[in-house]
Each structure stands twice: as C-alpha cells, then as structure tokens.
Design a protein around this motif. Structure first.
Motif, PDB file in Angstrom:
ATOM      1  N   MET A  87       7.507 -38.661  27.007  1.00  0.00           N
ATOM      2  CA  MET A  87       6.748 -39.669  27.764  1.00  0.00           C
ATOM      3  C   MET A  87       5.386 -39.897  27.095  1.00  0.00           C
ATOM      4  O   MET A  87       4.653 -38.938  26.853  1.00  0.00           O
ATOM      5  CB  MET A  87       6.561 -39.170  29.194  1.00  0.00           C
ATOM      6  N   LEU A  88       5.114 -41.129  26.765  1.00  0.00           N
ATOM      7  CA  LEU A  88       3.828 -41.442  26.128  1.00  0.00           C
ATOM      8  C   LEU A  88       2.870 -42.057  27.159  1.00  0.00           C
ATOM      9  O   LEU A  88       3.232 -43.019  27.842  1.00  0.00           O
ATOM     10  CB  LEU A  88       4.029 -42.421  24.970  1.00  0.00           C
ATOM     11  N   GLN A  89       1.704 -41.465  27.252  1.00  0.00           N
ATOM     12  CA  GLN A  89       0.684 -42.003  28.157  1.00  0.00           C
ATOM     13  C   GLN A  89      -0.549 -42.381  27.344  1.00  0.00           C
ATOM     14  O   GLN A  89      -0.986 -41.612  26.475  1.00  0.00           O
ATOM     15  CB  GLN A  89       0.282 -40.965  29.195  1.00  0.00           C
ATOM     16  N   VAL A  90      -1.106 -43.548  27.665  1.00  0.00           N
ATOM     17  CA  VAL A  90      -2.343 -43.982  27.012  1.00  0.00           C
ATOM     18  C   VAL A  90      -3.440 -44.033  28.068  1.00  0.00           C
ATOM     19  O   VAL A  90      -3.219 -44.548  29.176  1.00  0.00           O
ATOM     20  CB  VAL A  90      -2.177 -45.378  26.368  1.00  0.00           C
ATOM     21  N   VAL A  91      -4.597 -43.489  27.745  1.00  0.00           N
ATOM     22  CA  VAL A  91      -5.737 -43.545  28.669  1.00  0.00           C
ATOM     23  C   VAL A  91      -6.873 -44.307  27.990  1.00  0.00           C
ATOM     24  O   VAL A  91      -7.284 -43.950  26.881  1.00  0.00           O
ATOM     25  CB  VAL A  91      -6.233 -42.129  29.054  1.00  0.00           C
ATOM     26  N   CYS A  92      -7.341 -45.361  28.649  1.00  0.00           N
ATOM     27  CA  CYS A  92      -8.447 -46.160  28.095  1.00  0.00           C
ATOM     28  C   CYS A  92      -9.749 -45.625  28.679  1.00  0.00           C
ATOM     29  O   CYS A  92      -9.899 -45.553  29.909  1.00  0.00           O
ATOM     30  CB  CYS A  92      -8.294 -47.623  28.484  1.00  0.00           C
ATOM     31  N   ILE A  93     -10.669 -45.258  27.802  1.00  0.00           N
ATOM     32  CA  ILE A  93     -11.919 -44.678  28.293  1.00  0.00           C
ATOM     33  C   ILE A  93     -13.117 -45.430  27.721  1.00  0.00           C
ATOM     34  O   ILE A  93     -13.078 -45.920  26.592  1.00  0.00           O
ATOM     35  CB  ILE A  93     -12.019 -43.163  27.980  1.00  0.00           C
ATOM     36  N   LYS A  94     -14.161 -45.513  28.509  1.00  0.00           N
ATOM     37  CA  LYS A  94     -15.357 -46.233  28.075  1.00  0.00           C
ATOM     38  C   LYS A  94     -16.570 -45.303  28.076  1.00  0.00           C
ATOM     39  O   LYS A  94     -16.755 -44.516  29.016  1.00  0.00           O
ATOM     40  CB  LYS A  94     -15.633 -47.424  29.011  1.00  0.00           C
ATOM     41  N   GLN A  95     -17.385 -45.459  27.047  1.00  0.00           N
ATOM     42  CA  GLN A  95     -18.658 -44.740  27.002  1.00  0.00           C
ATOM     43  C   GLN A  95     -19.688 -45.602  27.724  1.00  0.00           C
ATOM     44  O   GLN A  95     -19.841 -46.779  27.403  1.00  0.00           O
ATOM     45  CB  GLN A  95     -19.061 -44.541  25.545  1.00  0.00           C
ATOM     46  N   VAL A  96     -20.364 -45.015  28.720  1.00  0.00           N
ATOM     47  CA  VAL A  96     -21.329 -45.787  29.512  1.00  0.00           C
ATOM     48  C   VAL A  96     -22.677 -45.061  29.543  1.00  0.00           C
ATOM     49  O   VAL A  96     -22.756 -43.865  29.266  1.00  0.00           O
ATOM     50  CB  VAL A  96     -20.836 -45.984  30.975  1.00  0.00           C
ATOM     51  N   LYS A 105       4.256 -48.913  22.990  1.00  0.00           N
ATOM     52  CA  LYS A 105       5.240 -48.953  24.089  1.00  0.00           C
ATOM     53  C   LYS A 105       5.096 -47.732  25.024  1.00  0.00           C
ATOM     54  O   LYS A 105       6.047 -46.946  25.206  1.00  0.00           O
ATOM     55  CB  LYS A 105       6.664 -49.029  23.533  1.00  0.00           C
ATOM     56  N   PRO A 106       3.915 -47.557  25.611  1.00  0.00           N
ATOM     57  CA  PRO A 106       3.714 -46.378  26.475  1.00  0.00           C
ATOM     58  C   PRO A 106       4.467 -46.501  27.797  1.00  0.00           C
ATOM     59  O   PRO A 106       4.782 -47.607  28.243  1.00  0.00           O
ATOM     60  CB  PRO A 106       2.202 -46.393  26.725  1.00  0.00           C
ATOM     61  N   ASP A 107       4.738 -45.342  28.412  1.00  0.00           N
ATOM     62  CA  ASP A 107       5.362 -45.337  29.739  1.00  0.00           C
ATOM     63  C   ASP A 107       4.307 -45.588  30.815  1.00  0.00           C
ATOM     64  O   ASP A 107       4.560 -46.259  31.804  1.00  0.00           O
ATOM     65  CB  ASP A 107       6.032 -43.982  29.980  1.00  0.00           C
ATOM     66  N   GLY A 150      11.437 -39.524  38.231  1.00  0.00           N
ATOM     67  CA  GLY A 150      12.144 -40.271  37.186  1.00  0.00           C
ATOM     68  C   GLY A 150      11.240 -41.362  36.642  1.00  0.00           C
ATOM     69  O   GLY A 150      10.128 -41.107  36.204  1.00  0.00           O
ATOM     70  N   SER A 151      11.719 -42.596  36.725  1.00  0.00           N
ATOM     71  CA  SER A 151      10.868 -43.698  36.235  1.00  0.00           C
ATOM     72  C   SER A 151      10.242 -44.477  37.399  1.00  0.00           C
ATOM     73  O   SER A 151       9.729 -45.569  37.233  1.00  0.00           O
ATOM     74  CB  SER A 151      11.680 -44.656  35.360  1.00  0.00           C
ATOM     75  N   ARG A 152      10.299 -43.882  38.613  1.00  0.00           N
ATOM     76  CA  ARG A 152       9.773 -44.550  39.807  1.00  0.00           C
ATOM     77  C   ARG A 152       8.480 -43.851  40.230  1.00  0.00           C
ATOM     78  O   ARG A 152       8.486 -42.654  40.526  1.00  0.00           O
ATOM     79  CB  ARG A 152      10.839 -44.435  40.904  1.00  0.00           C
ATOM     80  N   GLU A 192       5.274 -48.717  45.454  1.00  0.00           N
ATOM     81  CA  GLU A 192       6.204 -48.145  44.468  1.00  0.00           C
ATOM     82  C   GLU A 192       6.275 -49.073  43.285  1.00  0.00           C
ATOM     83  O   GLU A 192       6.231 -50.301  43.452  1.00  0.00           O
ATOM     84  CB  GLU A 192       7.598 -48.027  45.085  1.00  0.00           C
ATOM     85  N   VAL A 193       6.429 -48.498  42.110  1.00  0.00           N
ATOM     86  CA  VAL A 193       6.497 -49.317  40.908  1.00  0.00           C
ATOM     87  C   VAL A 193       7.391 -48.603  39.891  1.00  0.00           C
ATOM     88  O   VAL A 193       7.440 -47.375  39.852  1.00  0.00           O
ATOM     89  CB  VAL A 193       5.067 -49.575  40.353  1.00  0.00           C
ATOM     90  N   THR A 194       8.123 -49.393  39.111  1.00  0.00           N
ATOM     91  CA  THR A 194       8.967 -48.809  38.067  1.00  0.00           C
ATOM     92  C   THR A 194       8.198 -48.816  36.747  1.00  0.00           C
ATOM     93  O   THR A 194       7.571 -49.814  36.398  1.00  0.00           O
ATOM     94  CB  THR A 194      10.270 -49.645  37.911  1.00  0.00           C
ATOM     95  N   LEU A 195       8.255 -47.689  36.046  1.00  0.00           N
ATOM     96  CA  LEU A 195       7.573 -47.600  34.747  1.00  0.00           C
ATOM     97  C   LEU A 195       8.321 -48.461  33.722  1.00  0.00           C
ATOM     98  O   LEU A 195       9.518 -48.672  33.873  1.00  0.00           O
ATOM     99  CB  LEU A 195       7.523 -46.152  34.273  1.00  0.00           C
ATOM    100  N   PRO A 196       7.645 -48.936  32.699  1.00  0.00           N
ATOM    101  CA  PRO A 196       6.237 -48.723  32.372  1.00  0.00           C
ATOM    102  C   PRO A 196       5.306 -49.539  33.264  1.00  0.00           C
ATOM    103  O   PRO A 196       5.672 -50.626  33.718  1.00  0.00           O
ATOM    104  CB  PRO A 196       6.151 -49.185  30.901  1.00  0.00           C
TER     105      PRO A 196
END
Ligand SMILES: Cc1cc2nc3c(=O)[nH]c(=O)nc-3n(C[C@H](O)[C@H](O)[C@H](O)COP(=O)(O)OP(=O)(O)OC[C@H]3O[C@@H](n4cnc5c(N)ncnc54)[C@H](O)[C@@H]3O)c2cc1C
Length: 249
Positions: A1-10, A109-111, A150-152, A167-171
């Motif tokens: 499972m690939l996860q991407v986290v967007c982070i900002k310097q403030v 193509k992250p999950d 699972g993917s839910r 509820e939401v289905t990944l990605p």
C-alpha cells in the motif's frame, strides 16, 4: 500500500510576522519555520496505518524553497520512508500548489493521499480538495476518525453539533483534523535513520496562477485599555460600556 502525505512548512504561530516592503507578502526575515500542525496528524495516520498493515510505503511531498528539506527530515525522522522536495520560490495560489503536487503524485498511483485540513499561515483549506479533483479521486475533508477494511475506508468528520460518518473506496484523498490521533515525536533512532533516507529534489510545475494578492495588512494596533472603576460599584458602568460602546453583549 502506497501512501503519500503532503506537508507544508509554515511560519511558527508564535512568530511576529511583518509585511514585506511590496505590501503583498510576508517578510521571511526572523521567521521560525515549522511543520504545519495539521500535517502532523496526516503523517501520524499514514505511519499508523503502515504499521497496522505490516507493510507499505509512506512518501512525504512538500513544495517550497530552500528551507523545506528541514521539514521533510522531521517527517522522515517520525518514520516516513522517503521524501520529495518540489522546489519552488513562487506558488501564488492554491491551484498552483495543487497542480504541482498532482503532477508528482499522479504517476505514483497511491492508495491514500493525506493532507492537513488547512495550512495555519494562509488558512486556505483548498489544496486537498483541489488535488483530489486533479487526481480524479474522491476527497474526505476534516477527518477526525478513520478505519480501513480492505479497500473500504470509513471516516468521521467533525461537523457543527455532531459527527458525520462517510464511507469511501480507495484510492482517495483525506484531509486531517485535530483529534484524529496523537502525533508521535521523532525518536533519537528515527532522527539518526532519517539522515540516510533519500530526499528527491526536483523543480515544481505550478503553472500559471489564477489569483493575485493585491494587499496584505496587519490588523490595526489595539488601543489602550480603560479601567471603568473598581469593585461591585463599577459593574453597571462596565455592563453599559460593554453593551453601548463595545457592543460585545
Ligand atoms: C514556495 C511558496 C511560494 C508562495 N508564493 C506566493 C506568492 O508569491 N504569492 C502569494 O499570494 N502566495 C504565495 N504562496 C502561498 C500559496 O499561494 C498558498 O500556500 C496556497 O494558496 C495554498 O494555501 P494554504 O497554504 O493556505 O494551503 P491549504 O489549502 O490551507 O493547505 C491544506 C493542506 O495542503 C497541503 N499543502 C499546502 N501547501 C503545501 C505545499 N507547499 N506543499 C505540500 N503540501 C502543501 C498541506 O497538507 C496542508 O495542510 C506561496 C506558497 C509557497 C509554499
């Protein structure tokens, strides 16, 4: 499972900011930079999920100038696997930021994609939904509870007077709120390990801005306080002043 986290310097909220001579931006001199606090919940959630699943990769991405690698190292020290620095000195509106992030994230193509609910400097709360739109993924904002089967995914959103469960289905894309988790501190081992983790630096592709900031002003300085009187005898005058002058009650 690939996860991407967007982070900002403030800018640290304790910093006393000054408007730059152009009257449209902040003077960066003397500013202490920190990781946007809402993004800490996003990082923690991705790390906890990776640990629960026993596998997977967490990639942190940040767009910004030369100081950004320090913030990316913090995230790597917390436990992220690798980092991407999208180098940009200019990103004049939220769509520019979202476009640059989408160009980097789409091919991965992250999950799951995690962001904070808002950046505590510009307070736009727009990058998450815009990014989701560009990635053509569903978006759940202000997430304060999260479960994955699972993917839910089931997410709880803090709303006026209650909680909404969706509820939401990944990605899918999620923006995180306070209360979702307790972000971890980087351990000494994590800080040492982060020194060896890769930060991939590349130019950002923000495109043309759609918005222009015309002016930036600090609030007018507060006037001196007034002592209405002392003790119980002063209460009627205080109530009158609050009602008629300050219009606070
Ligand atoms: C390098 C840089 C240059 C800028 N230059 C200008 C300028 O010239 N003129 C001007 O008016 N404004 C400028 N800005 C401000 C910029 O337009 C705002 O940051 C943008 O509109 C997004 O709004 P926000 O920061 O409130 O994000 P929000 O939409 O409130 O952020 C929500 C979430 O999106 C993610 N996110 C936000 N920004 C980033 C990022 N940079 N990298 C990774 N994830 C992110 C985080 O997870 C954050 O919690 C600049 C910002 C940057 C980073």
């Amino acid at each position: 499972m690939l996860q991407v986290v967007c982070i900002k310097q403030v800018a640290d909220t304790e910093t006393r900011v000054k408007v730059a001579p152009d009257g449209k931006s902040l003077d960066p001199a003397g500013v202490t930079w920190i990781l946007n606090p809402y993004d800490e919940f996003a990082i923690e959630q991705a790390l906890a999920l990776r640990e629960k699943q026993g596998a997977g990769e967490v990639v942190v991405v940040s767009l910004g100038g030369a100081g950004v690698p320090t913030t990316l190292r913090n995230a790597l020290a917390m436990g992220a696997d690798r980092a991407v620095h999208l180098r940009a000195e200019l990103a004049p509106d939220s769509l520019c930021v979202a476009r640059a992030l989408a160009a980097e994230i789409a091919p991965l193509k992250p999950d799951l994609v995690w962001l904070g609910r808002q950046a505590v400097d510009d307070d736009a709360a727009q990058v998450g939904p815009m990014l989701a739109e560009l990635l053509e993924l569903p978006c759940v904002t202000v997430v304060a509870g999260f479960e994955l089967e699972g993917s839910r995914a089931t997410a709880e959103r803090e709303i006026e007077g209650g909680r909404e469960v969706v509820e939401v289905t990944l990605p899918a894309v999620f923006t995180t709120d306070k209360g979702l988790n307790q972000p971890r501190y980087a351990s000494l081992k994590g800080i040492m390990a982060a020194k060896k983790k890769p930060i991939d630096e590349k130019p950002a592709r923000p495109g043309d801005p759609a918005l222009e900031v015309l002016a930036l002003e600090l609030p007018p300085p507060r006037g001196a306080g007034r002592i209405v009187g002392q003790g119980v005898a002063a209460v009627p005058d205080l109530v009158r002043a609050l009602r008629e002058e300050a219009r606070a009650i």
